[in-house]
Design a protein around this motif. Structure first.
Motif, PDB file in Angstrom:
ATOM      1  N   PRO A  60       0.808  -1.238   0.000  1.00  0.00           N
ATOM      2  CA  PRO A  60       0.000   0.000   0.000  1.00  0.00           C
ATOM      3  C   PRO A  60       0.836   1.280   0.000  1.00  0.00           C
ATOM      4  N   ILE A  61       1.986   1.253   0.651  1.00  0.00           N
ATOM      5  CA  ILE A  61       2.798   2.469   0.668  1.00  0.00           C
ATOM      6  C   ILE A  61       3.365   2.738  -0.728  1.00  0.00           C
ATOM      7  N   HIS A  62       3.767   1.687  -1.418  1.00  0.00           N
ATOM      8  CA  HIS A  62       4.251   1.867  -2.786  1.00  0.00           C
ATOM      9  C   HIS A  62       3.126   2.366  -3.699  1.00  0.00           C
ATOM     10  N   THR A  63       1.923   1.818  -3.498  1.00  0.00           N
ATOM     11  CA  THR A  63       0.765   2.292  -4.280  1.00  0.00           C
ATOM     12  C   THR A  63       0.564   3.792  -4.065  1.00  0.00           C
ATOM     13  N   PHE A  64       0.584   4.184  -2.798  1.00  0.00           N
ATOM     14  CA  PHE A  64       0.373   5.596  -2.489  1.00  0.00           C
ATOM     15  C   PHE A  64       1.478   6.476  -3.085  1.00  0.00           C
ATOM     16  N   ARG A  65       2.722   6.029  -2.928  1.00  0.00           N
ATOM     17  CA  ARG A  65       3.842   6.830  -3.443  1.00  0.00           C
ATOM     18  C   ARG A  65       3.823   6.893  -4.976  1.00  0.00           C
ATOM     19  N   THR A  66       3.354   5.830  -5.607  1.00  0.00           N
ATOM     20  CA  THR A  66       3.214   5.853  -7.068  1.00  0.00           C
ATOM     21  C   THR A  66       2.292   7.000  -7.488  1.00  0.00           C
ATOM     22  N   CYS A  67       1.221   7.180  -6.719  1.00  0.00           N
ATOM     23  CA  CYS A  67       0.222   8.211  -7.039  1.00  0.00           C
ATOM     24  C   CYS A  67       0.660   9.612  -6.632  1.00  0.00           C
ATOM     25  N   THR A  68       1.706   9.733  -5.847  1.00  0.00           N
ATOM     26  CA  THR A  68       2.109  11.063  -5.374  1.00  0.00           C
ATOM     27  C   THR A  68       3.531  11.379  -5.845  1.00  0.00           C
ATOM     28  N   GLU A  69       4.525  10.696  -5.309  1.00  0.00           N
ATOM     29  CA  GLU A  69       5.895  10.977  -5.736  1.00  0.00           C
ATOM     30  C   GLU A  69       6.093  10.606  -7.211  1.00  0.00           C
ATOM     31  N   GLY A  70       5.509   9.495  -7.628  1.00  0.00           N
ATOM     32  CA  GLY A  70       5.611   9.098  -9.036  1.00  0.00           C
ATOM     33  C   GLY A  70       4.947  10.129  -9.938  1.00  0.00           C
ATOM     34  N   VAL A  71       3.772  10.583  -9.528  1.00  0.00           N
ATOM     35  CA  VAL A  71       3.043  11.606 -10.296  1.00  0.00           C
ATOM     36  C   VAL A  71       3.846  12.911 -10.343  1.00  0.00           C
ATOM     37  N   LEU A  72       4.466  13.272  -9.229  1.00  0.00           N
ATOM     38  CA  LEU A  72       5.297  14.485  -9.222  1.00  0.00           C
ATOM     39  C   LEU A  72       6.451  14.351 -10.212  1.00  0.00           C
ATOM     40  N   ASN A  73       7.041  13.166 -10.307  1.00  0.00           N
ATOM     41  CA  ASN A  73       8.106  12.945 -11.296  1.00  0.00           C
ATOM     42  C   ASN A  73       7.602  13.210 -12.716  1.00  0.00           C
TER      43      ASN A  73
END
Lengths: 345, 345
Positions: free
Chosen positions: A109-122
């Motif tokens: 779940p943490i990777h899912t969340f980071r994909t949607c936030t830090e990944g999106v920011l990238n």
């Protein structure tokens, strides 16, 4: 002379030139996934250059195997959380990178969340640096378990921040916020598609979504698992319709969120009956407990998509299910339910 | 002998030992802010060791100047987005790090959002590594512009994902999700306080929140700016009450979100009248346009806090406002409105 480029080719080549001029370089993040691979295929068929980025967490290399040899197609195995080094021009980015079914997005779940936030920011940073237009695959999950029967884009949703679906639902809500910020304050051309349930060939047989579950269960003669009483409804959009909607949204001038889905509404029992009928299966229906925070109903109001994109889905469920069953029958290498039962030992 | 430590001090020192044993090491992120500095002061007065972390983006060094000489207090100027190198034991973490008023959190919305997500992940990682219990300062903003007059913790809110308040509202919602994940799946003891409007000494005179705005305007003889018709209501909790609530929540066994606020409800006009009366000010009321997504009403249902923490606010608004006015009069170095008018040139 107005200073624009003048074609040096002879008369008769206008079609070629026009096509050349509208050839784009497109990045599809999550391009090896179910929807992403269909989008890549369509973009390639239209003459664009496509870079497909996927970490293969839930995307599958077989989804893009037919594209791999195409000179305009390139696959890069990478997580959007990792730094993107982009060389050259970039016209459009579609961000479809994220596991989309509860069993898969809840694995990490943490990777899912980071994909949607830090990944999106990238990706937003890349859009800003290159001037590319960028589209976010948002989701009907931003509405949570809705209190209104037809969800329009102004509805603010009913999402539980502290529950097993929140890593995805709140992650996707957050991604919309980041898109809005980059669109409003940083000059990036953003598009936000709120995608409702989509089905079709190349859904993963293991991702636990209802259409693939039912079809695989019916084809293999396994029990068809209905969660709760099966009277909860969903609206199902065939993947070709969705891809057309994504492209129309990308081409539009709409930075507001836009629902993309098929408003046709079916209960889980109706869907199960349709699948059983079309597969001529002898599978039995069995009830399982309803998961936590499972929405009772989802149905898109697509009037904004109709008005601003001129888009509406065209493939009836009966027809789309038939195409999907053919695909799964091929993937599972079964031709009839009796054989399926043997395979299912 | 059960292997536990036996006090070697003589009879009569039990009180000292008991106090020593419950002395904790506490990290207060955002400890130089308005609420954080009051919390640091209380913890120090109770004999705990306090490490105050603050990037001084909105926190002010003057808020903790009285604590700086205390041997049990240490201030580190650092952003929670930066890597935290922690040596030694850690019992509790209070995360109050984030600008909390719209003009301030909207200055750098991406930083605000990342503070609530990547910064929160840093602190949760520290809690996991050290075994510390961790409390998140969440907010009534997770309810957005609520459709119910008294907001309880089960209410899922009405937040616009694509608007100027979303960087904070969705960031804070996301932080709750991350807390829930670490609490549910990673064995971290998490606490989530949904803090409603708080006021008191050491609010920044420039942060644009209504209580400090009105008091500063009244004391300096400036026009009192009311947004919209002034009939929107808020509930105001005095900072000492809030600090008591935060400590009670930290000490409790409740990992669910808990509202902390004062249910007393006042319109903006009532608040302005109270401030004008207490300051004996000649300031005029002027109306300004209501900001986008400004909530019409906010009022906490605090029955969960009462039941699980035995907590309720005790300071009446009239009294809290009087104390706050005294503080601001000192900070602004004004003793009466006539003098204030001269200062305000």
């Amino acid at each position: 002379m107005d200073g624009s480029l003048v074609p040096v080719v002879a008369t008769g080549c206008e079609d070629f030139m026009a096509r050349f001029r509208r050839r784009k370089v497109v990045l599809v993040a999550g391009g090896a996934g179910f929807v992403g691979s269909h989008l890549c295929e369509t973009l390639i068929s239209e003459g664009h250059s496509v870079v497909c980025l996927d970490n293969l967490q839930t995307g599958r290399i077989q989804n893009i195997s037919a594209l791999q040899a195409h000179p305009q197609f390139r696959f890069i195995e990478q997580d959007i959380l990792d730094r993107l080094n982009w060389q050259g021009p970039l016209d459009e980015i579609y961000n479809l990178a994220c596991p989309a079914s509860p069993p898969l997005y809840q694995r990490d779940p943490i990777h899912t969340f980071r994909t949607c936030t830090e990944g999106v920011l990238n990706l937003l940073g890349l859009a800003k640096a290159t001037g590319a237009r960028i589209l976010q695959a948002s989701t009907s999950e931003v509405y949570g378990d809705p209190e209104i029967t037809l969800q329009h884009e102004g509805y603010r949703g009913c999402v539980n921040t502290v529950g097993p679906r929140a890593c995805y639902d709140e992650g996707k809500r957050a991604a919309e916020t980041l898109f809005w910020e980059f669109g409003t304050h940083m000059g990036v051309e953003v598009r936000i598609a709120r995608i409702f349930n989509t089905y079709g060939p190349r859904m993963s047989p293991e991702d636990g979504r209802v259409v693939s579950n039912f079809i695989v269960q019916a084809l293999t003669g396994a029990d068809i698992t209905i969660y709760g009483d099966g009277m909860q409804t969903r609206s199902f959009c065939y993947v070709d319709d969705l891809v057309a909607g994504l492209k129309a949204l990308m081409a539009s001038e709409t930075s507001d969120p836009v629902n993309l889905g098929n408003p046709g509404e079916f209960t889980m029992r109706e869907l199960a009956d349709m699948v059983l009928r079309q597969t001529d299966s002898r599978s039995r229906l069995v009830q399982c407990p309803l998961p936590v925070d499972d929405p009772r109903q989802r149905r898109p109001d697509i009037s904004r998509a109709a008005a601003r994109l001129g888009w509406a889905p065209t493939v009836p469920l009966e027809e789309g299910i038939a195409r999907t069953i053919r695909h799964f029958a091929g993937e599972l290498q079964v031709s009839d339910p009796c054989e399926a039962l043997l395979h299912h030992v």
